[in-house]
Design an enzyme around this catalytic site. Sequence first.
Site, PDB file in Angstrom:
ATOM      1  N   ARG A 114      -7.077   2.669 -14.081  1.00  0.00           N
ATOM      2  CA  ARG A 114      -6.105   2.691 -13.644  1.00  0.00           C
ATOM      3  C   ARG A 114      -5.713   1.154 -13.715  1.00  0.00           C
ATOM      4  O   ARG A 114      -6.556   0.320 -13.322  1.00  0.00           O
ATOM      5  CB  ARG A 114      -6.060   2.999 -12.147  1.00  0.00           C
ATOM      6  CG  ARG A 114      -4.874   3.146 -11.274  1.00  0.00           C
ATOM      7  CD  ARG A 114      -4.001   4.172 -11.893  1.00  0.00           C
ATOM      8  NE  ARG A 114      -2.667   4.212 -10.745  1.00  0.00           N
ATOM      9  CZ  ARG A 114      -1.281   4.718 -11.046  1.00  0.00           C
ATOM     10  NH1 ARG A 114      -1.316   5.048 -12.452  1.00  0.00           N
ATOM     11  NH2 ARG A 114      -0.714   4.684 -10.154  1.00  0.00           N
ATOM     12  N   THR A 409       4.781   8.590 -18.402  1.00  0.00           N
ATOM     13  CA  THR A 409       3.589   8.802 -18.600  1.00  0.00           C
ATOM     14  C   THR A 409       3.323  10.156 -19.915  1.00  0.00           C
ATOM     15  O   THR A 409       4.350  10.608 -20.042  1.00  0.00           O
ATOM     16  CB  THR A 409       3.176   9.555 -17.182  1.00  0.00           C
ATOM     17  OG1 THR A 409       3.489   8.379 -16.130  1.00  0.00           O
ATOM     18  CG2 THR A 409       1.694  10.026 -16.878  1.00  0.00           C
ATOM     19  N   SER A 474      -0.173  10.066  -9.171  1.00  0.00           N
ATOM     20  CA  SER A 474      -0.068  11.437  -9.073  1.00  0.00           C
ATOM     21  C   SER A 474      -0.694  12.113 -10.180  1.00  0.00           C
ATOM     22  O   SER A 474      -0.755  13.421 -10.449  1.00  0.00           O
ATOM     23  CB  SER A 474       1.431  11.768  -9.027  1.00  0.00           C
ATOM     24  OG  SER A 474       2.090  11.686  -7.769  1.00  0.00           O
ATOM     25  N   GLY A 496       5.890  11.730 -13.096  1.00  0.00           N
ATOM     26  CA  GLY A 496       5.789  10.890 -11.783  1.00  0.00           C
ATOM     27  C   GLY A 496       5.240  11.643 -10.707  1.00  0.00           C
ATOM     28  O   GLY A 496       4.194  12.581 -10.898  1.00  0.00           O
TER      29      GLY A 496
END
Length: 607
Positions: A114, A409, A474, A496
Amino acid sequence: MSMIWRNLVGSAALLALAACNQSTPTPAPEPVLDAQPELDIPAWPHGAMVAAADPRAVQAGLDVLAEGGHAVDAAIAVHAVLGLVEPQSSGLGGGAFMLVYLRESGETLVYDGRETAPAAATSELFIKDGEVMGFLPAWQSGRAVGVPGAVALYKAAHDVHGSSEWARLFAPAIELANEGFEVSPRLGGYLANERLRSVMRLDEPGSAAAAYFYPGDSPVAIGTKLQNPAYAEALSEVAALGPPAFYTGPRAQRIVAAVTEDAEPGAMTLDDLRDYTVELRPPLCGDYRNYTICSAPPPSSGGVTQPAIMGLYERIKGVPAGLNQLRDLGHWVNAQRLAYADRDHYVADPDFVPVPAADLINPDYLDARFQDVGDPARAEPPGDPGAVLARGPMIDLWGRDTTEEGGGTTHISIVDLEGNAVSMTATVESPFGNSVLVDGFLLNNELTDFARDPMKNGLPVANAPAGGKRPRSSMSPSFVFASDGELVMVTGSPGGNSIIAYVSKTLIGVLDWQMSAQEAIDLPNVIARGETVGVETSAPDGEIWAEHLRSEGYQVTERAGENSGLNVIVVREDGLEGGSDRRREGVALALAPPEPERELPAPESDN
Ligand code: GLY
């Protein structure tokens, strides 16, 4: 459940894998896998599969698998191509969570790559002149750029699991970047989208992004052959030198300059890049009927929400006979509403705030929590696992969450020829990240996944920014296992904060409604968070579902053009079944198992 991550729990293996703190390639980290007894594991008869957002990336992964590469090797090759052909979704300038399933030991590991806030960031990261910055100005700024994790994640996972040569994994992407790739309808459509252009700065005159995506001030058209030599060079150096080619030296200097010289500068330093670490975390797993569902733990939300939704759904639904989607729809919506409320309130970076992650999927908590289902027309408040499990109330530890999230994403699902698997969701946050192109890749704006307003009602928000903290995600890369520990399903999606609902839909569809992977993906998306229930009425049956939920008292928002990008693999008795979201451009392609070696008949004797 315990079979899946037995050894990681024992080793409390929050092992930080150094991405790069030297000028030579990173040494292999100490493998954390406990010694396993020799197990008599039958050969994997199902072949291999890659499901991802672009056929060129899928082919790169299949080629690696055909050479005997590990699922992790294939994931790196796939993602390196996606960074080129799908730059709006992820790339070297972003981050990812990668779940790895090792069939021989039965373990699942989570690599947390991350993006991370610079050390100098504070809870006031998005406060300007005493006001909380608006979402769009925050998005398109240097403040939003987190230290990228993708390259470090590649190396950390490859060092432990890779069987292909490191440099080989980048060859397909380098070749495609040098020779040029055809711009897909989705990428070309984004570039030509006037609304997107008006809120982003991708076409800012004089910028590297404008020169690449808008030569002569016109968007690169669908079908154009686009070369990206800067990306080829960046990948070639990573292939030759490993993470130091990204996290130190001239490339790191260019990243830091782009962030700190932004009109709205961020605080990233060379030290932040050099010190980036991949965290190896145990997955969070919970049971649903005879299955175990595992996903990424905080700061991701998958490990809390996917087992929680399925556990709540099982409890709310009970055991009525037969299949009936309309009857079950409200049960699934209620399970989502409860799980989203809990996740919004409690999930954040566990290295900075106490997150009751295991408690939120504890069966005793779910036994109580499912009874909280309330008025369908009002938002569900969060539960209090501390009170339920007699650990002391904790709901008032935090103010109500203020996070808003974007949707740039991608998701990759892979099963290799040995039956190992990868479920990897990668991101640059909003489409095209913060719109700044450095060396052929886009910088993320992931830090807008923090709550921009760090306080609510006089209380700190769990997901407030802090130096070195990772913003809540998420992303829900997930595996499902049967009661004997065998892999059943690999799933995940971009989208998202709707990712949680998208991924959950595939679990309900395949595990409960007995659908194929593709049928489950094709179902209308239903996102039940807060006061309203979003229903994708543009999908077949969407209108019927919306009407049914309205009749049950929910406030339904009709939605079209949902942004899911589900890529799913289901292990069936007769092979692997794949599905890829038709809302995007992905495919799921299989590789047949190798022919068993046949014994040649003995040559006939002449005498
Ligand atoms: N940026 C999408 C997520 O991490 O949830």
